[in-house]
Design a protein around this motif. Structure first.
Motif, mmCIF file in Angstrom:
data_model
loop_
_atom_site.group_PDB
_atom_site.id
_atom_site.type_symbol
_atom_site.label_atom_id
_atom_site.label_comp_id
_atom_site.label_asym_id
_atom_site.label_seq_id
_atom_site.Cartn_x
_atom_site.Cartn_y
_atom_site.Cartn_z
ATOM 1 N N LEU A 58 0.811 -1.223 0.297
ATOM 2 C CA LEU A 58 -0.055 0.024 0.150
ATOM 3 C C LEU A 58 0.634 1.389 0.011
ATOM 4 C CD1 LEU A 58 -2.767 -1.014 2.529
ATOM 5 C CD2 LEU A 58 -2.687 -0.931 -0.138
ATOM 6 N N SER A 59 1.925 1.223 0.619
ATOM 7 C CA SER A 59 2.836 2.378 0.759
ATOM 8 C C SER A 59 3.326 2.531 -0.607
ATOM 9 C CB SER A 59 3.871 2.273 1.671
ATOM 10 O OG SER A 59 4.880 1.357 1.466
ATOM 11 N N LEU A 60 3.751 1.556 -1.266
ATOM 12 C CA LEU A 60 4.287 1.572 -2.672
ATOM 13 C C LEU A 60 3.349 2.301 -3.652
ATOM 14 C CD1 LEU A 60 6.571 0.802 -4.616
ATOM 15 C CD2 LEU A 60 5.454 -1.271 -4.845
ATOM 16 N N LEU A 61 2.125 1.827 -3.588
ATOM 17 C CA LEU A 61 1.213 2.344 -4.766
ATOM 18 C C LEU A 61 0.212 3.226 -4.194
ATOM 19 C CD1 LEU A 61 0.407 -1.168 -6.118
ATOM 20 C CD2 LEU A 61 1.996 0.411 -7.059
ATOM 21 N N ASP A 62 0.373 3.711 -2.963
ATOM 22 C CA ASP A 62 -0.574 4.755 -2.476
ATOM 23 C C ASP A 62 -2.126 4.348 -2.324
ATOM 24 O OD1 ASP A 62 -0.976 7.092 -1.082
ATOM 25 O OD2 ASP A 62 -0.969 8.301 -2.792
ATOM 26 N N GLY A 63 -2.375 2.983 -2.283
ATOM 27 C CA GLY A 63 -3.580 2.731 -2.542
ATOM 28 C C GLY A 63 -4.585 2.963 -3.418
ATOM 29 N N ARG A 64 -4.046 3.707 -4.721
ATOM 30 C CA ARG A 64 -4.797 3.781 -5.737
ATOM 31 C C ARG A 64 -5.250 2.778 -6.695
ATOM 32 N NH1 ARG A 64 -1.431 8.209 -9.120
ATOM 33 N NH2 ARG A 64 -1.690 6.319 -10.492
ATOM 34 N N GLN A 65 -6.273 2.441 -7.239
ATOM 35 C CA GLN A 65 -6.514 1.608 -8.184
ATOM 36 C C GLN A 65 -5.866 1.772 -9.530
ATOM 37 O OE1 GLN A 65 -10.426 0.725 -8.951
ATOM 38 N NE2 GLN A 65 -10.079 -0.894 -10.447
ATOM 39 N N LEU A 66 -4.989 0.865 -9.812
ATOM 40 C CA LEU A 66 -4.081 1.176 -11.095
ATOM 41 C C LEU A 66 -4.262 -0.022 -12.110
ATOM 42 C CD1 LEU A 66 -0.669 1.615 -9.100
ATOM 43 C CD2 LEU A 66 -2.198 3.533 -10.108
ATOM 44 N N VAL A 67 -3.790 0.635 -13.499
ATOM 45 C CA VAL A 67 -3.851 -0.407 -14.554
ATOM 46 C C VAL A 67 -2.338 -0.523 -15.061
ATOM 47 C CG1 VAL A 67 -6.292 0.019 -15.399
ATOM 48 C CG2 VAL A 67 -4.365 1.364 -16.209
ATOM 49 N N ALA A 68 -2.242 -1.669 -15.991
ATOM 50 C CA ALA A 68 -0.683 -1.779 -16.147
ATOM 51 C C ALA A 68 -0.750 -2.677 -17.406
ATOM 52 C CB ALA A 68 0.045 -2.702 -15.254
ATOM 53 N N ALA A 69 0.466 -2.786 -18.339
ATOM 54 C CA ALA A 69 0.470 -3.356 -19.467
ATOM 55 C C ALA A 69 2.057 -3.608 -19.428
ATOM 56 C CB ALA A 69 -0.080 -2.585 -20.679
ATOM 57 N N THR A 70 2.281 -4.771 -19.851
ATOM 58 C CA THR A 70 3.860 -5.455 -19.767
ATOM 59 C C THR A 70 4.208 -5.573 -21.465
ATOM 60 O OG1 THR A 70 3.884 -6.403 -17.889
ATOM 61 C CG2 THR A 70 5.151 -7.150 -19.475
ATOM 62 N N TYR A 71 5.065 -5.041 -21.904
ATOM 63 C CA TYR A 71 5.486 -5.104 -23.227
ATOM 64 C C TYR A 71 6.980 -5.846 -23.424
ATOM 65 C CZ TYR A 71 2.259 -1.195 -23.821
ATOM 66 O OH TYR A 71 0.900 -0.367 -23.543
ATOM 67 N N THR A 72 7.318 -6.444 -24.411
ATOM 68 C CA THR A 72 8.285 -7.366 -24.452
ATOM 69 C C THR A 72 9.182 -7.322 -25.838
ATOM 70 O OG1 THR A 72 9.432 -9.552 -24.104
ATOM 71 C CG2 THR A 72 7.367 -9.561 -25.369
ATOM 72 N N ARG A 73 10.480 -7.597 -25.739
ATOM 73 C CA ARG A 73 11.084 -7.403 -27.241
ATOM 74 C C ARG A 73 12.232 -8.457 -27.006
ATOM 75 N NH1 ARG A 73 14.916 -2.118 -27.314
ATOM 76 N NH2 ARG A 73 15.956 -2.598 -25.580
ATOM 77 N N ARG A 74 12.755 -9.104 -28.036
ATOM 78 C CA ARG A 74 13.791 -10.069 -27.891
ATOM 79 C C ARG A 74 15.048 -9.111 -27.630
ATOM 80 N NH1 ARG A 74 12.784 -14.998 -28.047
ATOM 81 N NH2 ARG A 74 11.105 -15.747 -29.623
ATOM 82 N N ALA A 75 15.959 -9.770 -26.751
ATOM 83 C CA ALA A 75 17.144 -8.886 -26.403
ATOM 84 C C ALA A 75 18.005 -8.733 -27.665
ATOM 85 C CB ALA A 75 17.970 -9.824 -25.427
ATOM 86 N N ARG A 76 18.669 -7.618 -27.536
ATOM 87 C CA ARG A 76 19.601 -7.185 -28.602
ATOM 88 C C ARG A 76 20.979 -7.738 -28.366
ATOM 89 N NH1 ARG A 76 17.207 -1.084 -29.893
ATOM 90 N NH2 ARG A 76 15.157 -1.688 -30.632
#
Length: 83
Positions: free
Chosen positions: A65-83
């Protein structure tokens, strides 16, 4: 935003052939804007899964809770092949 490059095939970990970026924000529009502003498409990142509500968990003893301050959040994760 957090960036993570896995670097070993040990203990079920990826082999370092992919890099990940997770963008966390209050709305899907914020996340999409951050993706564009950071030029992630031009850096060959693609979305792993659709943008949506995520539940975040930390190891025992960490205060989520201290990390996110209790707010409702959304997220997306993106990926790529290592270069």
């Amino acid at each position: 935003m957090t960036r993570n490059q896995h670097d070993g095939p040990h203990n079920g970990q990826p082999d370092g052939s992919e890099e990940f970026v997770t963008i966390v924000g209050g709305t899907a529009e914020e996340i999409s804007r951050a993706f564009r502003e950071q030029g992630l498409a031009e850096q060959d990142y693609t979305v792993v899964h659709r943008i949506g509500r995520h539940r975040f968990a930390l190891p025992t003893g960490q205060d989520l809770l201290s990390l996110l301050d209790g707010r409702q959040l959304v997220a997306a994760t993106y990926t790529r092949r290592a270069r």
